[in-house]
Write a protein that holds these residues in place. Structure first.
Motif, short mmCIF file in Angstrom:
data_model
loop_
_atom_site.label_atom_id
_atom_site.label_comp_id
_atom_site.label_asym_id
_atom_site.label_seq_id
_atom_site.Cartn_x
_atom_site.Cartn_y
_atom_site.Cartn_z
N MET A 39 53.10 37.32 27.45
CA MET A 39 52.11 38.38 27.58
C MET A 39 52.59 39.36 28.65
SD MET A 39 48.51 38.53 26.95
CE MET A 39 47.66 40.04 27.02
N PRO A 40 52.75 40.61 28.28
CA PRO A 40 53.23 41.58 29.27
C PRO A 40 52.22 41.81 30.37
CG PRO A 40 52.61 42.67 27.25
CD PRO A 40 52.50 41.20 27.00
N PHE A 41 52.71 41.97 31.57
CA PHE A 41 51.87 42.27 32.73
C PHE A 41 50.69 41.31 32.82
CE2 PHE A 41 53.42 46.71 31.74
CZ PHE A 41 54.43 46.67 32.68
N SER A 42 50.98 40.04 33.01
CA SER A 42 49.93 39.02 33.03
C SER A 42 48.92 39.22 34.15
CB SER A 42 50.56 37.63 33.13
OG SER A 42 51.36 37.56 34.30
N ASP A 48 49.10 47.41 37.63
CA ASP A 48 48.76 48.61 38.38
C ASP A 48 49.93 49.07 39.25
OD1 ASP A 48 46.28 48.54 37.24
OD2 ASP A 48 45.29 47.63 38.98
N ARG A 49 50.63 48.12 39.84
CA ARG A 49 51.79 48.47 40.67
C ARG A 49 52.89 49.07 39.81
NH1 ARG A 49 54.04 43.65 42.58
NH2 ARG A 49 52.00 43.24 43.46
N ARG A 50 53.13 48.48 38.64
CA ARG A 50 54.17 48.98 37.74
C ARG A 50 53.82 50.37 37.23
NH1 ARG A 50 58.28 48.14 38.72
NH2 ARG A 50 58.36 45.94 38.35
N VAL A 87 56.27 53.55 37.76
CA VAL A 87 56.77 54.38 36.67
C VAL A 87 56.34 55.82 36.86
CG1 VAL A 87 56.60 54.81 34.18
CG2 VAL A 87 56.92 52.49 35.01
N ARG A 88 55.11 56.03 37.28
CA ARG A 88 54.62 57.40 37.51
C ARG A 88 55.38 58.06 38.65
NH1 ARG A 88 49.84 60.75 37.44
NH2 ARG A 88 50.84 62.78 37.56
N SER A 127 60.09 36.68 32.58
CA SER A 127 59.02 37.68 32.57
C SER A 127 59.27 38.75 33.64
CB SER A 127 57.66 37.03 32.77
OG SER A 127 57.63 36.35 34.00
N VAL A 128 59.91 38.38 34.73
CA VAL A 128 60.24 39.35 35.78
C VAL A 128 61.26 40.36 35.26
CG1 VAL A 128 61.29 39.62 38.07
CG2 VAL A 128 59.71 37.73 37.64
N GLU A 129 62.26 39.88 34.53
CA GLU A 129 63.26 40.78 33.96
C GLU A 129 62.64 41.69 32.90
OE1 GLU A 129 67.40 38.27 34.12
OE2 GLU A 129 65.86 37.62 32.69
N ALA A 130 61.73 41.16 32.09
CA ALA A 130 61.10 41.96 31.04
C ALA A 130 60.22 43.05 31.63
CB ALA A 130 60.27 41.05 30.13
N ASP A 131 59.59 42.78 32.78
CA ASP A 131 58.70 43.76 33.41
C ASP A 131 59.40 44.60 34.47
OD1 ASP A 131 56.64 42.92 31.82
OD2 ASP A 131 55.76 41.60 33.33
N ALA A 132 60.73 44.53 34.56
CA ALA A 132 61.48 45.29 35.56
C ALA A 132 61.31 46.79 35.31
CB ALA A 132 62.95 44.91 35.52
N LEU A 133 61.41 47.56 36.37
CA LEU A 133 61.21 49.01 36.28
C LEU A 133 62.18 49.67 35.31
CD1 LEU A 133 59.61 51.42 37.32
CD2 LEU A 133 61.23 51.61 39.20
N ASP A 134 63.41 49.20 35.24
CA ASP A 134 64.37 49.83 34.33
C ASP A 134 64.11 49.49 32.86
OD1 ASP A 134 65.16 47.20 34.58
OD2 ASP A 134 67.29 47.65 34.71
#
Length: 110
Positions: free
Chosen positions: A1-4, A10-12, A16-17, A70-77
């Motif tokens: 599940m993305p962004f559990s 909110d931080r991500r 991104v913004r 999950s950390v790699e999947a939600d990474a900023l890049d």
């Protein structure tokens, strides 16, 4: 599940913004999005179709199949700014995988 966690989400979103500023929708899949040049309404809240969402370049399901954490999947890049409408359109199915061709064997060597 993305962004559990909502805190991570909110931080991500803020990251991104901050990185992309007022950049247009990275996807621009839908005709409505292309008409307005991919403009995202950063003040609008869902379910508004032009509201800001964070899209995974490599989807969470695909990342899991590739063995990413999950950390790699939600990474900023792996995240980009997208409008809600295009993000939902992209999420409507999996990308097709290419069929594996059978190995060619030269008949002379059989």
């Amino acid at each position: 599940m993305p962004f559990s966690s909502t805190t991570i989400r909110d931080r991500r979103r803020a990251d991104v913004r901050r990185r992309d500023g007022d950049a247009p929708c990275a996807l621009q899949i839908t005709a409505d999005c292309r008409v307005v040049g991919g403009q995202i309404d950063f003040e609008a809240r869902p379910p508004h179709p032009r509201s800001f969402e964070v899209d995974h370049v490599v989807s969470s399901d695909e990342a899991e199949r590739l063995g990413w954490s999950s950390v790699e999947a939600d990474a900023l890049d792996n995240c980009q700014a997208a409008c809600r409408q295009c993000n939902r359109e992209k999420s409507s199915g999996e990308r097709p995988t290419a069929a594996i061709r059978p190995t060619y064997v030269n008949p002379r060597f059989m």
